[in-house]
Design a protein around this motif. Structure first.
Motif, PDB file in Angstrom:
ATOM      1  N   GLU A 162       5.360  17.174  22.029  1.00 59.83           N
ATOM      2  CA  GLU A 162       4.622  16.084  21.402  1.00 59.83           C
ATOM      3  C   GLU A 162       5.250  14.741  21.759  1.00 59.83           C
ATOM      4  N   ASP A 163       4.436  13.737  21.687  1.00 61.25           N
ATOM      5  CA  ASP A 163       4.866  12.390  22.034  1.00 61.25           C
ATOM      6  C   ASP A 163       5.378  11.679  20.785  1.00 61.25           C
ATOM      7  N   HIS A 164       6.685  11.648  20.605  1.00 60.21           N
ATOM      8  CA  HIS A 164       7.259  11.042  19.403  1.00 60.21           C
ATOM      9  C   HIS A 164       7.671   9.613  19.687  1.00 60.21           C
ATOM     10  N   PRO A 165       7.353   8.695  18.787  1.00 64.67           N
ATOM     11  CA  PRO A 165       7.938   7.356  18.907  1.00 64.67           C
ATOM     12  C   PRO A 165       9.450   7.429  18.782  1.00 64.67           C
ATOM     13  N   GLU A 166      10.089   6.330  19.049  1.00 59.97           N
ATOM     14  CA  GLU A 166      11.550   6.304  19.029  1.00 59.97           C
ATOM     15  C   GLU A 166      12.090   6.545  17.621  1.00 59.97           C
ATOM     16  N   GLU A 167      11.358   6.062  16.621  1.00 55.07           N
ATOM     17  CA  GLU A 167      11.873   6.110  15.267  1.00 55.07           C
ATOM     18  C   GLU A 167      10.807   6.612  14.315  1.00 55.07           C
ATOM     19  N   ALA A 168      11.184   7.417  13.352  1.00 58.48           N
ATOM     20  CA  ALA A 168      10.351   7.826  12.222  1.00 58.48           C
ATOM     21  C   ALA A 168       8.859   7.874  12.546  1.00 58.48           C
ATOM     22  N   PRO A 169       8.374   8.903  13.249  1.00 56.34           N
ATOM     23  CA  PRO A 169       6.951   8.966  13.586  1.00 56.34           C
ATOM     24  C   PRO A 169       6.089   9.094  12.345  1.00 56.34           C
ATOM     25  N   CYS A 170       4.858   8.604  12.456  1.00 52.62           N
ATOM     26  CA  CYS A 170       3.913   8.783  11.371  1.00 52.62           C
ATOM     27  C   CYS A 170       3.398  10.228  11.425  1.00 52.62           C
ATOM     28  N   ASP A 171       2.669  10.639  10.385  1.00 54.35           N
ATOM     29  CA  ASP A 171       2.210  12.014  10.314  1.00 54.35           C
ATOM     30  C   ASP A 171       1.392  12.423  11.542  1.00 54.35           C
ATOM     31  N   ASP A 172       0.607  11.487  12.060  1.00 55.38           N
ATOM     32  CA  ASP A 172      -0.251  11.817  13.172  1.00 55.38           C
ATOM     33  C   ASP A 172       0.547  12.186  14.407  1.00 55.38           C
ATOM     34  N   ASP A 173       1.755  11.645  14.553  1.00 58.30           N
ATOM     35  CA  ASP A 173       2.591  11.956  15.712  1.00 58.30           C
ATOM     36  C   ASP A 173       3.209  13.333  15.622  1.00 58.30           C
TER      37      ASP A 173
ATOM     38  N   PHE B 194       0.841  -1.189   0.000  1.00 57.87           N
ATOM     39  CA  PHE B 194       0.000   0.000   0.000  1.00 57.87           C
ATOM     40  C   PHE B 194       0.880   1.243   0.000  1.00 57.87           C
ATOM     41  N   PRO B 195       0.753   2.105  -0.999  1.00 56.10           N
ATOM     42  CA  PRO B 195       1.651   3.258  -1.120  1.00 56.10           C
ATOM     43  C   PRO B 195       1.558   4.226   0.044  1.00 56.10           C
ATOM     44  N   GLU B 196       0.405   4.283   0.725  1.00 55.31           N
ATOM     45  CA  GLU B 196       0.249   5.224   1.834  1.00 55.31           C
ATOM     46  C   GLU B 196       0.788   4.683   3.154  1.00 55.31           C
ATOM     47  N   SER B 197       1.364   3.473   3.131  1.00 51.21           N
ATOM     48  CA  SER B 197       1.740   2.810   4.374  1.00 51.21           C
ATOM     49  C   SER B 197       3.232   2.885   4.681  1.00 51.21           C
ATOM     50  N   GLY B 198       3.902   3.877   4.153  1.00 51.39           N
ATOM     51  CA  GLY B 198       5.351   3.944   4.354  1.00 51.39           C
ATOM     52  C   GLY B 198       5.784   4.326   5.744  1.00 51.39           C
ATOM     53  N   GLY B 199       4.828   4.620   6.664  1.00 55.31           N
ATOM     54  CA  GLY B 199       5.209   5.085   7.986  1.00 55.31           C
ATOM     55  C   GLY B 199       5.397   4.006   9.027  1.00 55.31           C
ATOM     56  N   PHE B 200       5.083   2.746   8.701  1.00 58.10           N
ATOM     57  CA  PHE B 200       5.196   1.710   9.735  1.00 58.10           C
ATOM     58  C   PHE B 200       6.628   1.238   9.874  1.00 58.10           C
ATOM     59  N   ARG B 201       7.091   1.208  11.115  1.00 53.00           N
ATOM     60  CA  ARG B 201       8.405   0.656  11.411  1.00 53.00           C
ATOM     61  C   ARG B 201       8.293  -0.267  12.611  1.00 53.00           C
ATOM     62  N   ALA B 202       9.001  -1.361  12.560  1.00 53.73           N
ATOM     63  CA  ALA B 202       8.968  -2.308  13.666  1.00 53.73           C
ATOM     64  C   ALA B 202       9.748  -1.758  14.847  1.00 53.73           C
ATOM     65  N   ALA B 203       9.416  -2.235  16.034  1.00 51.21           N
ATOM     66  CA  ALA B 203      10.094  -1.803  17.245  1.00 51.21           C
ATOM     67  C   ALA B 203      11.546  -2.277  17.240  1.00 51.21           C
ATOM     68  N   SER B 204      12.427  -1.430  17.733  1.00 47.70           N
ATOM     69  CA  SER B 204      13.834  -1.798  17.852  1.00 47.70           C
ATOM     70  C   SER B 204      14.021  -2.775  19.012  1.00 47.70           C
ATOM     71  N   SER B 205      15.199  -3.360  19.113  1.00 47.58           N
ATOM     72  CA  SER B 205      15.458  -4.287  20.218  1.00 47.58           C
ATOM     73  C   SER B 205      15.374  -3.562  21.557  1.00 47.58           C
ATOM     74  N   GLY B 206      15.799  -2.289  21.569  1.00 46.92           N
ATOM     75  CA  GLY B 206      15.694  -1.514  22.797  1.00 46.92           C
ATOM     76  C   GLY B 206      14.253  -1.296  23.210  1.00 46.92           C
ATOM     77  N   ALA B 207      13.390  -0.998  22.237  1.00 50.41           N
ATOM     78  CA  ALA B 207      11.966  -0.808  22.537  1.00 50.41           C
ATOM     79  C   ALA B 207      11.332  -2.113  23.007  1.00 50.41           C
ATOM     80  N   LEU B 208      11.716  -3.226  22.400  1.00 52.57           N
ATOM     81  CA  LEU B 208      11.142  -4.516  22.788  1.00 52.57           C
ATOM     82  C   LEU B 208      11.467  -4.864  24.236  1.00 52.57           C
ATOM     83  N   HIS B 209      12.565  -4.333  24.755  1.00 56.96           N
ATOM     84  CA  HIS B 209      12.935  -4.619  26.140  1.00 56.96           C
ATOM     85  C   HIS B 209      12.037  -3.888  27.132  1.00 56.96           C
ATOM     86  N   LYS B 210      11.164  -3.016  26.644  1.00 56.66           N
ATOM     87  CA  LYS B 210      10.152  -2.425  27.525  1.00 56.66           C
ATOM     88  C   LYS B 210       9.037  -3.414  27.841  1.00 56.66           C
TER      89      LYS B 210
END
Length: 327
Positions: free
Chosen positions: A314-325, A75-91
């Motif tokens: 603003e509350d930013h995710p660790e990596e590449a936030p989506c537009d809504d962030d 899906f061309p509009e879905s370029g904002g999804f990124r998986a959690a890093s290993s550091g984030a997974l340790h939460k």
């Protein structure tokens, strides 16, 4: 963030309920949120130890996030999804409970194990945004609980095209009842400062634990409404107006629904949940222990609200936030 999950499959399979994958992907997105210090997942299943259950949970989230990324790729509009890093997974931290916990047991766990912290009890498929807007002092010093109605996630991270035909992602964070008959009548997250036991009157746990024909579980229809009654009854006085977003709170727990300011994204295509127990409607039994009109729904708030800062980082995710962030 405190949530529950039935089990943690280690890899996606064709026999797996779709909602299990949605919940695991959402848990990874929650872990990516910088304002979230820890994600505690209470599991229905038993395990040799919480440590081993935690390792399985982190692996399952990583695998399902990778699978989700593969699904949204076309899906061309879905370029904002990124998986959690290993550091984030340790939460992520698992607690093997051995059976499905009641809503009362979840709240008591927060009181006992997450004291002096802002806690969000939410369904596993809910991702919270803009958490830096929380007014921690207001939550700590006032008997106030934020009850957040859900909104759809951005198309960039969870395309609606992933839902099967006839299904979709429903928004409850709306105020126009002509638009949605269920507007403002349900919510999937409670945000508060633990412990709840600091109120003038001890929490009335029996409202969540001893409901005929069974206790209240998080997946029951109307369970969040029963929690609203529990919170209102646990204060010093019974308040008829629980929608206290813009009025002073003097006694008793009040509910505020600032879902337009702090978003609760529902990463779930409408359909069955992955829990099978507790299908009876919790509100069917309200009449046995409460007076008519005792509880009102905390409707989505548009004006200045309690527990939310007017201006905050603003509350930013660790990596590449989506537009809504970024908004």
């Amino acid at each position: 963030v405190l949530t529950t999950l039935k089990a943690t499959p280690t890899a996606p399979t064709h026999r797996e309920h779709p909602h299990v994958a949605e919940a695991l992907v959402a848990l990874g997105e929650t872990a990516r949120t910088a304002a979230v210090a820890e994600v505690v997942v209470v599991l229905d299943e038993a395990a040799a130890s919480n440590a081993s259950a935690t390792e399985v949970l982190r692996y399952a989230v990583a695998v399902h996030q990778a699978a989700h990324r593969g699904k949204v790729g076309p899906f061309p509009e879905s370029g904002g999804f990124r998986a959690a890093s290993s550091g984030a997974l340790h939460k992520l931290r698992a607690v093997a409970f051995g059976r499905q916990p009641t809503y009362g047991e979840i709240f008591r766990y927060a009181d006992a194990e997450l004291r002096d912290r802002v806690v969000a009890i939410a369904n596993a498929d809910v991702v919270l945004r803009h958490l830096r807007r929380l007014d921690v002092d207001a939550l700590r010093t006032r008997p106030l609980v934020l009850a957040l109605s859900v909104s759809p996630p951005p198309e960039r991270v969870f395309p609606s095209a992933l839902c099967r035909e006839g299904a979709g992602i429903v928004s409850r964070c709306v105020t126009n009842f002509s638009e949605d008959a269920n507007a403002g009548t349900s919510w999937d997250a409670h945000v508060f400062h633990a412990p709840l036991a600091k109120a003038a009157t001890p929490p009335k746990w029996t409202l969540l634990d001893h409901l005929r024909p069974q206790p209240v579980y998080m997946n029951m229809l109307g369970a969040e409404n029963r929690v609203g009654m529990f919170l209102a009854a646990s204060g010093a006085t019974r308040r008829r107006n629980l929608n206290a977003c813009s009025i002073p709170v003097t006694a008793g727990y009040a509910l505020c629904n600032p879902c337009r300011h702090i978003r609760a994204e529902h990463w779930h295509c409408a359909g069955d949940t992955h829990h099978k127990r507790g299908k009876a409607k919790a509100w069917d039994h309200v009449r046995y222990i409460s007076k008519p009109g005792f509880f009102v729904f905390p409707k989505p708030a548009d004006a200045r609200v309690a527990g939310v800062l007017d201006e905050a980082e603003e509350d930013h995710p660790e990596e590449a936030p989506c537009d809504d962030d970024r908004r």
